[in-house]
Design a protein around this motif. Structure first.
Motif, PDB file in Angstrom:
ATOM      1  N   GLN A  52      -3.011  20.972  -3.947  1.00 10.42           N
ATOM      2  CA  GLN A  52      -2.732  21.874  -2.826  1.00 10.42           C
ATOM      3  C   GLN A  52      -1.334  22.491  -2.892  1.00 10.42           C
ATOM      4  N   GLY A  53      -0.659  22.406  -4.030  1.00  9.47           N
ATOM      5  CA  GLY A  53       0.657  23.022  -4.175  1.00  9.47           C
ATOM      6  C   GLY A  53       1.801  22.032  -4.032  1.00  9.47           C
ATOM      7  N   GLY A  54       1.521  20.854  -3.535  1.00 13.06           N
ATOM      8  CA  GLY A  54       2.560  19.839  -3.415  1.00 13.06           C
ATOM      9  C   GLY A  54       2.633  18.982  -4.669  1.00 13.06           C
ATOM     10  N   GLN A  55       3.521  18.060  -4.660  1.00 14.27           N
ATOM     11  CA  GLN A  55       3.660  17.122  -5.762  1.00 14.27           C
ATOM     12  C   GLN A  55       2.740  15.922  -5.517  1.00 14.27           C
ATOM     13  N   PRO A  56       2.105  15.411  -6.576  1.00 10.15           N
ATOM     14  CA  PRO A  56       1.243  14.232  -6.396  1.00 10.15           C
ATOM     15  C   PRO A  56       1.982  13.060  -5.747  1.00 10.15           C
ATOM     16  N   ALA A  57       3.255  12.884  -6.086  1.00 11.14           N
ATOM     17  CA  ALA A  57       4.022  11.761  -5.524  1.00 11.14           C
ATOM     18  C   ALA A  57       4.133  11.870  -4.007  1.00 11.14           C
ATOM     19  N   ASP A  58       4.295  13.083  -3.484  1.00 10.92           N
ATOM     20  CA  ASP A  58       4.395  13.273  -2.030  1.00 10.92           C
ATOM     21  C   ASP A  58       3.102  12.839  -1.343  1.00 10.92           C
ATOM     22  N   ALA A  59       1.971  13.297  -1.874  1.00 14.96           N
ATOM     23  CA  ALA A  59       0.673  12.938  -1.298  1.00 14.96           C
ATOM     24  C   ALA A  59       0.405  11.450  -1.462  1.00 14.96           C
ATOM     25  N   TYR A  60       0.799  10.875  -2.591  1.00 15.30           N
ATOM     26  CA  TYR A  60       0.587   9.447  -2.839  1.00 15.30           C
ATOM     27  C   TYR A  60       1.372   8.605  -1.831  1.00 15.30           C
ATOM     28  N   ARG A  61       2.625   8.966  -1.572  1.00 17.99           N
ATOM     29  CA  ARG A  61       3.439   8.239  -0.581  1.00 17.99           C
ATOM     30  C   ARG A  61       2.787   8.288   0.791  1.00 17.99           C
ATOM     31  N   GLU A  62       2.207   9.444   1.124  1.00 15.19           N
ATOM     32  CA  GLU A  62       1.562   9.611   2.432  1.00 15.19           C
ATOM     33  C   GLU A  62       0.417   8.622   2.627  1.00 15.19           C
ATOM     34  N   LEU A  63      -0.256   8.241   1.529  1.00 11.23           N
ATOM     35  CA  LEU A  63      -1.349   7.272   1.619  1.00 11.23           C
ATOM     36  C   LEU A  63      -0.892   5.926   2.166  1.00 11.23           C
ATOM     37  N   PHE A  64       0.384   5.617   2.027  1.00  9.47           N
ATOM     38  CA  PHE A  64       0.913   4.316   2.420  1.00  9.47           C
ATOM     39  C   PHE A  64       1.662   4.344   3.746  1.00  9.47           C
ATOM     40  N   ASN A  65       1.655   5.477   4.438  1.00  8.15           N
ATOM     41  CA  ASN A  65       2.396   5.593   5.692  1.00  8.15           C
ATOM     42  C   ASN A  65       1.706   4.938   6.882  1.00  8.15           C
ATOM     43  N   LYS A  66       0.420   4.672   6.764  1.00  7.75           N
ATOM     44  CA  LYS A  66      -0.306   4.053   7.875  1.00  7.75           C
ATOM     45  C   LYS A  66      -0.902   2.728   7.407  1.00  7.75           C
ATOM     46  N   ASP A  67      -0.900   1.759   8.310  1.00  5.29           N
ATOM     47  CA  ASP A  67      -1.516   0.475   7.997  1.00  5.29           C
ATOM     48  C   ASP A  67      -3.032   0.603   8.023  1.00  5.29           C
ATOM     49  N   LEU A  68      -3.696  -0.197   7.203  1.00  6.34           N
ATOM     50  CA  LEU A  68      -5.151  -0.240   7.231  1.00  6.34           C
ATOM     51  C   LEU A  68      -5.604  -0.935   8.510  1.00  6.34           C
ATOM     52  N   GLU A  69      -6.769  -0.550   9.004  1.00 10.15           N
ATOM     53  CA  GLU A  69      -7.330  -1.223  10.176  1.00 10.15           C
ATOM     54  C   GLU A  69      -7.636  -2.667   9.799  1.00 10.15           C
ATOM     55  N   SER A  70      -7.478  -3.573  10.743  1.00  6.75           N
ATOM     56  CA  SER A  70      -7.678  -4.995  10.461  1.00  6.75           C
ATOM     57  C   SER A  70      -9.098  -5.285   9.978  1.00  6.75           C
ATOM     58  N   GLU A  71     -10.080  -4.516  10.455  1.00  8.24           N
ATOM     59  CA  GLU A  71     -11.465  -4.708  10.015  1.00  8.24           C
ATOM     60  C   GLU A  71     -11.613  -4.391   8.522  1.00  8.24           C
ATOM     61  N   VAL A  72     -10.936  -3.333   8.072  1.00  6.02           N
ATOM     62  CA  VAL A  72     -10.989  -2.965   6.651  1.00  6.02           C
ATOM     63  C   VAL A  72     -10.302  -4.042   5.804  1.00  6.02           C
ATOM     64  N   VAL A  73      -9.173  -4.540   6.291  1.00  6.62           N
ATOM     65  CA  VAL A  73      -8.472  -5.613   5.573  1.00  6.62           C
ATOM     66  C   VAL A  73      -9.371  -6.837   5.460  1.00  6.62           C
ATOM     67  N   ASP A  74     -10.072  -7.180   6.528  1.00  6.42           N
ATOM     68  CA  ASP A  74     -11.002  -8.325   6.502  1.00  6.42           C
ATOM     69  C   ASP A  74     -12.127  -8.099   5.492  1.00  6.42           C
ATOM     70  N   GLN A  75     -12.644  -6.875   5.423  1.00  4.95           N
ATOM     71  CA  GLN A  75     -13.707  -6.558   4.459  1.00  4.95           C
ATOM     72  C   GLN A  75     -13.195  -6.671   3.019  1.00  4.95           C
ATOM     73  N   ILE A  76     -11.998  -6.215   2.787  1.00  6.20           N
ATOM     74  CA  ILE A  76     -11.404  -6.318   1.449  1.00  6.20           C
ATOM     75  C   ILE A  76     -11.210  -7.782   1.074  1.00  6.20           C
ATOM     76  N   ARG A  77     -10.703  -8.582   2.010  1.00  7.84           N
ATOM     77  CA  ARG A  77     -10.504 -10.007   1.749  1.00  7.84           C
ATOM     78  C   ARG A  77     -11.824 -10.718   1.468  1.00  7.84           C
ATOM     79  N   ALA A  78     -12.844 -10.411   2.255  1.00  7.65           N
ATOM     80  CA  ALA A  78     -14.153 -11.042   2.053  1.00  7.65           C
ATOM     81  C   ALA A  78     -14.718 -10.691   0.677  1.00  7.65           C
ATOM     82  N   ALA A  79     -14.599  -9.428   0.276  1.00  5.83           N
ATOM     83  CA  ALA A  79     -15.091  -9.016  -1.035  1.00  5.83           C
ATOM     84  C   ALA A  79     -14.302  -9.704  -2.144  1.00  5.83           C
ATOM     85  N   THR A  80     -12.999  -9.767  -1.987  1.00  6.76           N
ATOM     86  CA  THR A  80     -12.156 -10.403  -2.995  1.00  6.76           C
ATOM     87  C   THR A  80     -12.450 -11.888  -3.097  1.00  6.76           C
ATOM     88  N   ASN A  81     -12.500 -12.559  -1.969  1.00  3.53           N
ATOM     89  CA  ASN A  81     -12.750 -14.009  -1.961  1.00  3.53           C
ATOM     90  C   ASN A  81     -14.145 -14.357  -2.461  1.00  3.53           C
TER      91      ASN A  81
END
Length: 101
Positions: A37-66
């Motif tokens: 979109q005209g920006g730098q990939p690093a800028d968009a990548y950093r934006e992915l980490f600006n918000k915490d994941l919902e606790s339900e998603v974290v629980d799903q990730i943990r269940a899949a991993t475990n």
């Protein structure tokens, strides 16, 4: 673990988000597409980490991993099972039913 991904020694975050040089990490097509979109990939990548994941998603990730299962939809799971030749979805608890034949 760590408060921020940049603090984790083995994370690629510093390369992808902070333009740190690496002889190990190379840009992936999905990463490069973040800058379409005209920006730098690093800028968009950093934006992915600006918000915490919902606790339900974290629980799903943990269940899949475990459970040693994939985290994704059933179509994705079927594709992974075909590639590696073993079940990657959560099975039913208990012993398998006896055949009635």
């Amino acid at each position: 673990m760590v408060v921020h991904p940049a603090e984790y020694r083995w994370s690629s975050y510093r390369v992808n988000a902070q333009s740190e040089r690496s002889h190990i990490v190379t840009p992936h097509a999905q990463y490069l597409a973040l800058g379409v979109q005209g920006g730098q990939p690093a800028d968009a990548y950093r934006e992915l980490f600006n918000k915490d994941l919902e606790s339900e998603v974290v629980d799903q990730i943990r269940a899949a991993t475990n459970g040693n299962n994939v985290f994704g939809g059933s179509k994705f799971a079927v594709e992974v099972e075909a590639m590696i030749g073993r079940r990657v979805q959560r099975g039913s608890p208990g012993r398998p039913k006896k055949s009635t034949i």
